[in-house]
Design an enzyme around this catalytic site. Structure first.
Site, PDB file in Angstrom:
ATOM      1  N   LYS B 114       0.811  -1.215   0.000  1.00  0.00           N
ATOM      2  CA  LYS B 114       0.000   0.000   0.000  1.00  0.00           C
ATOM      3  C   LYS B 114       0.847   1.270   0.000  1.00  0.00           C
ATOM      4  O   LYS B 114       0.440   2.298  -0.540  1.00  0.00           O
ATOM      5  CB  LYS B 114      -0.964   0.000   1.192  1.00  0.00           C
ATOM      6  CG  LYS B 114      -1.897  -1.204   1.230  1.00  0.00           C
ATOM      7  CD  LYS B 114      -2.745  -1.325  -0.035  1.00  0.00           C
ATOM      8  CE  LYS B 114      -3.335  -2.702  -0.192  1.00  0.00           C
ATOM      9  NZ  LYS B 114      -3.940  -2.952  -1.504  1.00  0.00           N
ATOM     10  N   GLU B 197      -1.983   6.593   8.477  1.00  0.00           N
ATOM     11  CA  GLU B 197      -2.707   7.374   7.486  1.00  0.00           C
ATOM     12  C   GLU B 197      -3.674   8.288   8.223  1.00  0.00           C
ATOM     13  O   GLU B 197      -4.373   7.835   9.130  1.00  0.00           O
ATOM     14  CB  GLU B 197      -3.468   6.433   6.549  1.00  0.00           C
ATOM     15  CG  GLU B 197      -3.944   7.095   5.282  1.00  0.00           C
ATOM     16  CD  GLU B 197      -4.543   6.066   4.332  1.00  0.00           C
ATOM     17  OE1 GLU B 197      -3.814   5.577   3.455  1.00  0.00           O
ATOM     18  OE2 GLU B 197      -5.722   5.750   4.490  1.00  0.00           O
ATOM     19  N   ARG B 289      -8.131  -6.584  -9.416  1.00  0.00           N
ATOM     20  CA  ARG B 289      -8.968  -7.768  -9.637  1.00  0.00           C
ATOM     21  C   ARG B 289     -10.394  -7.316  -9.889  1.00  0.00           C
ATOM     22  O   ARG B 289     -10.701  -6.141  -9.775  1.00  0.00           O
ATOM     23  CB  ARG B 289      -8.954  -8.636  -8.378  1.00  0.00           C
ATOM     24  CG  ARG B 289      -9.348  -7.788  -7.162  1.00  0.00           C
ATOM     25  CD  ARG B 289      -9.617  -8.593  -5.932  1.00  0.00           C
ATOM     26  NE  ARG B 289      -9.671  -7.749  -4.753  1.00  0.00           N
ATOM     27  CZ  ARG B 289     -10.746  -7.113  -4.323  1.00  0.00           C
ATOM     28  NH1 ARG B 289     -11.867  -7.178  -5.011  1.00  0.00           N
ATOM     29  NH2 ARG B 289     -10.722  -6.372  -3.233  1.00  0.00           N
TER      30      ARG B 289
END
Lengths: 164, 496
Positions: B114, B197, B289
């Site tokens: 990430k 974050e 995906r």
């Protein structure tokens, strides 16, 4: 005739089924019949002017999981020859008491008024749920012990009735 | 092209359906628990993978590769979850001489990290959340803690999909949580690296569907709004996102395209953003995906995304250009889960004893449910997706409400009633719900005077009554079961 006490949510219904399959709910006759649709537990409840599909699954001996309109509701059924303990106690003493702590939303009867068994007497609100408390007997209202907006404890006397 | 679908449940069936439409021979794989599943029955062939535990079946790379080899499959579609974001798997598929229907292994590796994804996004010019793109550890903790504003999210570098996220309101709390977060990340993702974050208050979750050919051509297929989440899991998704200005939407598309170009993206992907109440958006991650919620995009674009993936894999080219992607109408998806709303949405086990799926105009149901299907604790609780399309958002909401009311699932509790209440709520109706909306959402209690309660009481009493009658009537019978059934039916029809 057989009598069943059925608890759905926090409501109790007394359902009588007569030998010729007539049905009374809380003393009032209702037009209803149950038809099995398949072996998987799907039934059709036919009432006077509509038919509703319900899926019924017994859970143990006395509970039934009923799925209707996307809702999954569990009903507790107890066979009772006559009225429930709570009801019969109340019926004997003629005292309508609060089944749980809450606020009186509305008192639907006045002193001296005649009532039938099953008539709504008081609307109580508890945990944001409203419930109508019904008369356990036929008779008249002897005393109204609460006013609208009153906070009541569990077991507090709401209405004193006198049987016929 | 013979395709092996390395997944289970609704997504396996979904992919198999498109294989059949394209005339591609298909192979399903299954664990012990799924030997009778619909994908197994639907596919041209099926191969046993291993025991019920996912680690020994659907997550077992060598078992899946072996199944593909044995069946002569030329390509593998991973679906979502399981091995779909596993670069080792994608690589193993290619090394075995087969086509991995998805992005290149390097892309999966980059998007799986990430922090790396954030770095690439920043370099590509996407707005990303402030803060250093570095993992947090004991050495850096003081420096980083002084830079961030609390509350702050602790996330796993290898995480994603909303899993393993913790919210710390103070520095002390953050330090306290770090070790547990690290352990959880190691257990869940096999990597204990964590990072910080900033929390965006009242954020909405908006994502853009991308499709690329891996040779420089990328397109976007509109956005989806997925803000209706519980425990960071999406519950209701829609396309397009309500209330976005045209310019904001095009900024989002541009951002997604820039990243797709930077990654020279191949196959389907989703670029996820947080949108704050002031209209600022921030890149959060890429899902390399097909997504659970892909049907809403299919409904508004009319494009079969799996078909696009399969044709790209088979022939190496995209069948669509950007101007062929036209959005029309509105689509909303609701996830039907085998969870008990009365038990704090705990997953339930049991058996689907009765099932009727909704139909009619504009309704699509993606599911692999069948009457008699066991629900076990081994896999996730998603049992169906109901998707409604209509000309505009209010109509699509009404249509979805109608369809969810038609869906009958007997035998296990589901979240259907909860979904209906969310759809009915004002914040949802006006399109103002953010990702925290469900935290404060209360299901309305069962009203006491609901006529339904009385009907349920009648049904339960009659059921009990007839059950008992049948029991007494057949007490002396030698063939009890037969008699019981006959008497039961007799009684039930009684006054019909």
């Amino acid at each position: 005739m057989a009598t069943y006490r059925v608890n759905v949510g926090n409501r109790e219904f007394v359902v009588d089924v007569t030998d010729d399959q007539k049905i009374m709910v809380d003393g009032k006759q209702v037009q209803a019949s149950l038809t099995p649709i398949n072996e998987a537990g799907l039934f059709l409840l036919r009432e006077e002017n509509r038919a509703r599909e319900m899926h019924v699954k017994p859970q143990g001996n006395s509970a039934y999981a009923v799925m209707v309109n996307g809702r999954h509701v569990v009903a507790q059924v107890e066979k009772g020859n006559g009225k429930s303990r709570r009801r019969s106690e109340q019926a004997n003493s003629g005292a309508l008491t609060a089944p749980m702590p809450g606020m009186v939303v509305n008192v639907l009867v006045q002193e001296g008024q005649r009532v039938d068994c099953g008539d709504p007497l008081v609307v109580l609100e508890s945990m944001k749920m409203q419930m109508q408390l019904r008369s356990p007997l036929a008779g008249h209202v002897k005393r109204v012990a609460v006013q609208s907006r009153a906070q009541v404890e569990k077991g507090a006397l709401l209405v004193q009735l006198a049987g016929e | 092209m013979k395709v092996l679908v390395a997944n289970r449940g609704e997504i396996a069936l979904r992919v198999l359906r498109t294989c059949r439409e394209l005339g591609f021979p298909s192979v399903a794989v299954y664990s012990d628990a799924d030997c009778d599943s619909l994908p197994v029955r639907y596919a041209d062939e099926s191969v046993y993978l291993g025991p019920t535990a996912a680690a020994e079946s659907y997550l077992n790379i060598s078992a899946v590769i072996e199944a593909a080899r044995k069946s002569g499959a030329q390509a593998i579609h991973p679906g979502y979850g399981f091995l779909s974001e596993n670069e080792d798997f994608a690589r193993a598929v290619e090394e075995a001489g087969m086509i991995f229907i998805g992005p290149r292994p390097e892309t999966i590796a980059m998007t799986g990290d990430k922090l790396a994804a954030k770095r690439i996004a920043r370099e590509a010019g996407l707005p990303v959340l402030p803060g250093k793109d570095v993992p947090i550890d004991e050495i850096l903790v003081d420096e980083l803690a002084n830079e961030v504003t609390f509350p702050v999210l602790i996330k796993a570098v290898a995480g994603g999909g909303g899993r393993g996220i913790r919210l710390a309101s103070t520095k002390e709390e953050m330090i306290q949580m770090m070790e547990a977060a690290r352990q959880e990340a190691q257990a869940a993702f096999g990597n204990d690296t964590i990072y910080l974050e900033p929390l965006v208050q009242n954020a909405r979750h908006i994502e853009v569907q991308i499709l690329g050919d891996g040779c420089g051509h990328v397109l976007y297929l509109g956005e989806r709004e997925c803000s209706i989440q519980r425990r960071r899991q999406k519950l209701i998704e829609e396309a397009p996102a309500p209330g976005l200005s045209l310019s904001l939407r095009h900024h989002l598309y541009d951002a997604a395209l820039k990243l797709a170009e930077a990654l020279n993206y191949r196959s389907l992907g989703t670029v996820e953003f947080l949108l704050d109440p002031h209209g600022h958006f921030y890149f959060i991650e890429v899902n390399p995906r097909i997504q659970v919620e892909h049907p809403v995009t299919e409904m508004v674009t009319g494009i079969d995304l799996v078909k696009a993936q399969l044709l790209l894999a088979a022939e190496g080219k995209l069948y669509y250009s950007q101007d062929q992607v036209q959005l029309r109408g509105w689509a909303i998806e609701a996830r039907v889960l085998a969870e008990d709303p009365d038990q704090n949405f705990m997953p339930v086990t049991g058996e689907i004893s009765h099932l009727r799926e909704p139909g009619g105009p504009g309704i699509r149901v993606d599911s692999a449910m069948y009457p008699g299907m066991p629900i076990t604790v081994n896999y996730d609780s998603l049992i169906a997706k109901v998707i409604a399309w209509d000309e505009d958002r209010p109509s699509a909401i009404r249509r979805l409400q109608r369809a969810l009311g038609e869906l009958q699932i007997g035998g296990v509790p589901t979240d259907i009633q909860f979904l209906l209440e969310v759809l009915k709520s004002e914040s949802f109706q006006v399109g103002r719900a953010d990702t925290t909306y469900l935290e404060g959402f209360q299901m309305s209690p069962q009203p006491n005077e609901d006529p339904l309660s009385q009907e349920v009481a009648i049904v339960a009493a009659l059921f009990a009554h007839n059950r008992e009658r049948a029991r007494t009537l057949t007490a002396q019978s030698s063939n009890v079961n037969l008699w019981r059934a006959a008497a039961w039916r007799e009684q039930m029809r009684g006054n019909g």
